[in-house]
Design an enzyme around this catalytic site. Sequence first.
Site, short mmCIF file in Angstrom:
data_model
loop_
_atom_site.label_atom_id
_atom_site.label_comp_id
_atom_site.label_asym_id
_atom_site.label_seq_id
_atom_site.Cartn_x
_atom_site.Cartn_y
_atom_site.Cartn_z
N GLU A 193 8.66 -23.66 54.87
CA GLU A 193 8.68 -22.20 54.85
C GLU A 193 9.77 -21.70 55.79
O GLU A 193 10.05 -22.32 56.82
CB GLU A 193 7.31 -21.69 55.29
CG GLU A 193 7.17 -20.18 55.31
CD GLU A 193 5.82 -19.76 55.90
OE1 GLU A 193 5.31 -18.70 55.49
OE2 GLU A 193 5.29 -20.47 56.77
N LYS A 251 4.86 -15.04 48.62
CA LYS A 251 3.63 -15.35 49.36
C LYS A 251 2.61 -14.22 49.25
O LYS A 251 2.88 -13.07 49.58
CB LYS A 251 3.98 -15.60 50.83
CG LYS A 251 2.81 -16.07 51.68
CD LYS A 251 3.31 -16.32 53.10
CE LYS A 251 2.21 -16.83 54.02
NZ LYS A 251 2.71 -17.02 55.40
N CYS A 299 2.06 -21.91 53.40
CA CYS A 299 1.49 -21.81 54.74
C CYS A 299 0.06 -21.25 54.74
O CYS A 299 -0.88 -21.94 54.38
CB CYS A 299 2.42 -20.99 55.62
SG CYS A 299 2.19 -21.26 57.40
#
Length: 277
Positions: free
Chosen positions: A54, A124, A163
């Site tokens: 990321e 995300k 994440c």
Amino acid sequence: MTTGARPDPPARPAVRVTVAQMAVSADRAANREAAADAIAQTAHARADLLVLPEYASAYDPAGVGPEAAEPLDGPWVSALRERAAATGVAVLVGTVLPGSTPERAVNAVVAVTGTGELAGVYRKVHLYDAFGHRESERLEPGPADAPPLVLDVAGTRFGVLTCYDLRFPESARRCVDAGADVLVVPAAWAAGPLKADQWRALAVARAIENTATVVAVGQAGRGVTGRSLVVGPDGVVGLELDERPAVRTVDVDPAAAAAVRASNPSLANRRYTVVPR
């Protein structure tokens, strides 16, 4: 002494994956060079796919925002596409895209094929508003109902999380429902008490409950955990790094997932579906 034809070497599993646990700075040019070097190492290992963490394009432990954003036709993605086309290496990599306003950016993972094609973008969904961090002050989330990003590499399908998404099992299940055999998790997992333990436990849990391989790739460096790992569909950790930068290559055999799913058909036995809200 016997003579005769040399036996054939053992067949290589269908797909080979390189994990690049990079230390990322705010220097975008230096990060491009580091990514190009990781692609070269991936090609040297004859791997099919490189996974970078990321925020691989630019990172600040104090927070990443619109100052780090580049469009998809900017220098970062363009350089990756050029190197992918030159080497035949597919790439999944975290980056920062411009948001809908100048005050916001988008935390994204970009999928590039081995021919250099931009195959898709995952924005995300779950912003990291936890443990004292507030990604939502600088970033805007991706739409929860967007189709999952699933990249086909050498006949194996890789579904993408990012994440903090790892803490939400629905995100992983949506990728598996879309046909993913492997779950890929680029991350800059923040360091702190128990954080490395939670990172490992969550990656193992996502593998077991989805009978899927998990490739979880963290950043190395200040403020982040590192500790990238590859977990088999039976929950066995086959690769685990420490906090330091490293590049490692593993073979992923889809037959292993098929065998686990045959003996443990939990996906077929479930009684609930995942519906975005």
